[in-house]
Design an enzyme around this catalytic site. Structure first.
Site, PDB file in Angstrom:
ATOM      1  N   CYS A   6      -0.533  -7.328  -2.529  1.00  0.00           N
ATOM      2  CA  CYS A   6       0.124  -8.535  -3.037  1.00  0.00           C
ATOM      3  C   CYS A   6      -0.141  -9.667  -2.048  1.00  0.00           C
ATOM      4  CB  CYS A   6       1.615  -8.290  -3.216  1.00  0.00           C
ATOM      5  SG  CYS A   6       1.988  -7.002  -4.428  1.00  0.00           S
ATOM      6  N   GLY A  58       5.186  -0.098   1.462  1.00  0.00           N
ATOM      7  CA  GLY A  58       4.672   0.818   0.466  1.00  0.00           C
ATOM      8  C   GLY A  58       5.246   0.640  -0.923  1.00  0.00           C
ATOM      9  N   GLU A  59       4.603   1.285  -1.890  1.00  0.00           N
ATOM     10  CA  GLU A  59       5.030   1.317  -3.293  1.00  0.00           C
ATOM     11  C   GLU A  59       5.663   2.675  -3.564  1.00  0.00           C
ATOM     12  OE1 GLU A  59       6.163   1.425  -6.720  1.00  0.00           O
ATOM     13  OE2 GLU A  59       5.247  -0.540  -6.370  1.00  0.00           O
ATOM     14  N   SER A 100      12.568  -0.372  -5.530  1.00  0.00           N
ATOM     15  CA  SER A 100      11.827  -1.563  -5.930  1.00  0.00           C
ATOM     16  C   SER A 100      10.366  -1.205  -6.172  1.00  0.00           C
ATOM     17  CB  SER A 100      11.921  -2.636  -4.843  1.00  0.00           C
ATOM     18  OG  SER A 100      11.128  -3.760  -5.185  1.00  0.00           O
ATOM     19  N   SER A 143       9.532  -6.157  -8.638  1.00  0.00           N
ATOM     20  CA  SER A 143       8.925  -7.214  -7.839  1.00  0.00           C
ATOM     21  C   SER A 143       8.085  -8.077  -8.781  1.00  0.00           C
ATOM     22  CB  SER A 143       8.055  -6.579  -6.735  1.00  0.00           C
ATOM     23  OG  SER A 143       7.659  -7.519  -5.775  1.00  0.00           O
ATOM     24  N   LEU A 144       8.698  -9.103  -9.372  1.00  0.00           N
ATOM     25  CA  LEU A 144       8.102  -9.847 -10.486  1.00  0.00           C
ATOM     26  C   LEU A 144       7.227 -11.011 -10.013  1.00  0.00           C
ATOM     27  CD1 LEU A 144       8.102  -9.857 -13.611  1.00  0.00           C
ATOM     28  CD2 LEU A 144       9.923 -11.571 -13.479  1.00  0.00           C
ATOM     29  N   HIS A 145       7.849 -12.082  -9.530  1.00  0.00           N
ATOM     30  CA  HIS A 145       7.196 -13.174  -8.804  1.00  0.00           C
ATOM     31  C   HIS A 145       6.343 -14.118  -9.638  1.00  0.00           C
ATOM     32  CE1 HIS A 145       8.736 -10.900  -5.524  1.00  0.00           C
ATOM     33  NE2 HIS A 145       7.844  -9.934  -5.651  1.00  0.00           N
ATOM     34  N   CYS A 150       0.071  -0.062   2.484  1.00  0.00           N
ATOM     35  CA  CYS A 150       0.274  -0.226   1.047  1.00  0.00           C
ATOM     36  C   CYS A 150      -1.085  -0.381   0.373  1.00  0.00           C
ATOM     37  CB  CYS A 150       1.150  -1.455   0.783  1.00  0.00           C
ATOM     38  SG  CYS A 150       1.727  -1.603  -0.929  1.00  0.00           S
ATOM     39  N   ASN A 193       9.119 -15.858   3.023  1.00  0.00           N
ATOM     40  CA  ASN A 193       9.191 -15.662   4.470  1.00  0.00           C
ATOM     41  C   ASN A 193       7.782 -15.685   5.049  1.00  0.00           C
ATOM     42  OD1 ASN A 193      12.114 -15.137   4.733  1.00  0.00           O
ATOM     43  ND2 ASN A 193      11.656 -13.382   3.428  1.00  0.00           N
ATOM     44  N   CYS A 244      12.088 -10.064   4.105  1.00  0.00           N
ATOM     45  CA  CYS A 244      11.367  -9.545   2.945  1.00  0.00           C
ATOM     46  C   CYS A 244       9.907  -9.982   2.980  1.00  0.00           C
ATOM     47  CB  CYS A 244      12.035 -10.062   1.675  1.00  0.00           C
ATOM     48  SG  CYS A 244      11.270  -9.490   0.152  1.00  0.00           S
ATOM     49  N   GLU A 283       8.159   0.788   9.777  1.00  0.00           N
ATOM     50  CA  GLU A 283       9.271  -0.095  10.107  1.00  0.00           C
ATOM     51  C   GLU A 283      10.426   0.069   9.120  1.00  0.00           C
ATOM     52  OE1 GLU A 283       7.399  -3.742  12.617  1.00  0.00           O
ATOM     53  OE2 GLU A 283       7.464  -4.058  10.461  1.00  0.00           O
ATOM     54  N   CYS A 288      16.939  -1.048   4.598  1.00  0.00           N
ATOM     55  CA  CYS A 288      15.684  -1.187   3.865  1.00  0.00           C
ATOM     56  C   CYS A 288      14.684  -0.196   4.452  1.00  0.00           C
ATOM     57  CB  CYS A 288      15.163  -2.619   3.991  1.00  0.00           C
ATOM     58  SG  CYS A 288      13.596  -2.920   3.141  1.00  0.00           S
ATOM     59  N   CYS A 315       2.480 -10.990   0.571  1.00  0.00           N
ATOM     60  CA  CYS A 315       3.213  -9.977   1.332  1.00  0.00           C
ATOM     61  C   CYS A 315       2.413  -9.539   2.552  1.00  0.00           C
ATOM     62  CB  CYS A 315       3.497  -8.780   0.420  1.00  0.00           C
ATOM     63  SG  CYS A 315       4.380  -7.433   1.238  1.00  0.00           S
TER      64      CYS A 315
END
Length: 408
Positions: free
Chosen positions: A148, A208-209, A240, A262-264, A144, A339, A382, A124, A137, A151
């Site tokens: 996380c 993905g990373e 990212s 990507s901290l969070h 992935c 989201n 996101c 996507e 994006c 996500c």
């Protein structure tokens, strides 16, 4: 709403999508370096003295003018165009579905042809228009490995890495659909920025990373930023990462694009849960890698992404600790309202809580915009991306092709 694929909008010179979706059987040129293209041209008898010229011609047609058929390359002899068409592939992957949000966000589900013994896979890509710019994006993997917990993409196991050509194909398809080539016609079914380029920014924030697919991401971004092709500024490309610490320095030195983290969470015990890679590369190591990121400065700040989860990471104490952790790092902090997606246990923080959190960060001198959720109604926001592709064991592929199983 889900829209039909209307080819009257987009690149006026592009062939119809349904003529370009046949799975590629020929070697692809998209994603190769100029030297790689020259090597391929040598295999079909292009004289050595012409290789540099011809590879530059193809480069400009593919990346500067959006050609997806050799027949469009009118400054190349007809006979050579025919040979190129018989020998190589530059067609786009298939667009399985296009959705347009009520806010103008677009999401494409793209089917990548089978390769390397693996079945076709879907990925996507999302386009977010604003009045003065457009952000694409893109994905670097199907699925992935990072899981996380907040996500949606993390609930899909890794299917495979994307090649440089498949990463670039997302940009090419988006530019086709948005009329973002010389002579292209902008679509009218949803807003497109009133700017010279419909796609001004690219972010590697899809599936993905990126740093777990470093070589292909590097190749794709160096091509995307090449001045004789797509000509995207490296300051308008953002990679990212969830924190693959050993690769961060290489990303800065070898790719040179903007960095987002990507901290969070601001404590290891919580980040271990939200972003499990933290167990391998904890906050102290991650932030040190950010402080020494090549080229980091007030003009090239690192973006820290922080998803706001109700009752999890959104206290004023968390906000103050975030400010303390980032001291000395040229930084911008993106606060992201969570989201939702089917099956999640998390909720988005209340708006008053988000504003109070942002106020603490702002008063400390950091730019901390609250990212407006875009494309929620089409699961394009996101953390919401996910395809139906699944990893297929090699023995199943061999069996489907009529080959006996090894232990049969």
């Amino acid at each position: 709403m889900t829209t039909a694929l209307d080819l009257s909008a987009g690149n006026a010179n592009a062939p119809r999508v349904d003529a370009a979706v046949t799975p590629a059987r020929l070697p692809g040129l998209i994603g190769l370096s100029r030297e790689g293209i020259a090597e391929q041209l040598a295999t079909i008898g292009v004289p050595d003295r012409q290789l540099r010229m011809r590879s530059n011609q193809l480069w400009r047609w593919m990346y500067g003018r959006g050609a997806s058929d050799f027949a469009q390359m009118t400054d190349i002899a007809k006979e050579l165009r025919a040979t190129l068409g018989e020998s190589f592939d530059i067609a786009r992957p298939e667009i399985v579905a296009e959705q347009v949000s009520v806010d103008g966000t677009r999401k494409w589900l793209i089917r990548l042809p089978a390769r390397d013994g693996q079945a076709p896979a879907d990925v996507e890509t999302v386009y977010i228009p604003e009045h003065d710019r457009g952000t694409l994006c893109i994905s670097s993997q199907v699925g992935c490995t990072l899981t996380c917990t907040f996500c949606h993409t993390g609930t899909q196991k890794l299917v495979r890495n994307l090649t440089a050509g498949e990463i670039l194909a997302q940009i090419l398809i988006a530019r086709d659909r948005l009329g973002d080539w010389p002579g292209g016609i902008r679509p009218t079914d949803a807003p497109v920025p009133d700017a010279e380029r419909a796609i001004s920014n690219v972010v590697l924030m899809g599936m993905g990373e990126p740093l777990y697919n470093f070589d292909h991401v590097k190749q794709a971004m160096l091509i995307a930023s090449d001045g004789e092709g797509m000509s995207l500024s490296k300051r308008r490309i953002t990679l990212s990462t969830s924190g693959v610490v050993p690769m961060i320095e290489r990303a800065g030195a070898e790719i040179g694009v903007m960095l987002a983290i990507s901290l969070h969470a601001v404590r290891d015990e919580l980040r271990d849960v939200l972003v499990p890679i933290n167990r391998k590369y904890p906050l102290e190591q991650l932030l040190e890698a950010c402080r020494t990121y090549p080229g980091v400065s007030n003009a090239r700040r690192i973006t820290f992404e922080y998803v706001m989860l109700k009752g999890v990471n959104d206290s004023l104490e968390d906000a103050r600790e975030l400010v303390r952790l980032l001291k000395g790092i040229p930084a911008k902090i993106n606060l992201i309202p969570f989201n939702p997606w089917p099956g999640t246990d998390y909720e988005c923080s209340d708006w008053d809580t988000i504003e109070a959190f942002a106020d603490v960060v702002n008063r400390a001198g950091y730019a901390s915009p609250v990212r407006t959720p875009r494309g929620r109604d089409i699961m394009a926001a996101c953390g919401q991306l996910k395809s139906a592709s699944e990893r297929v064991p090699a023995w199943k592929l061999r069996e489907a092709a009529g080959e006996p199983r090894a232990n049969a």
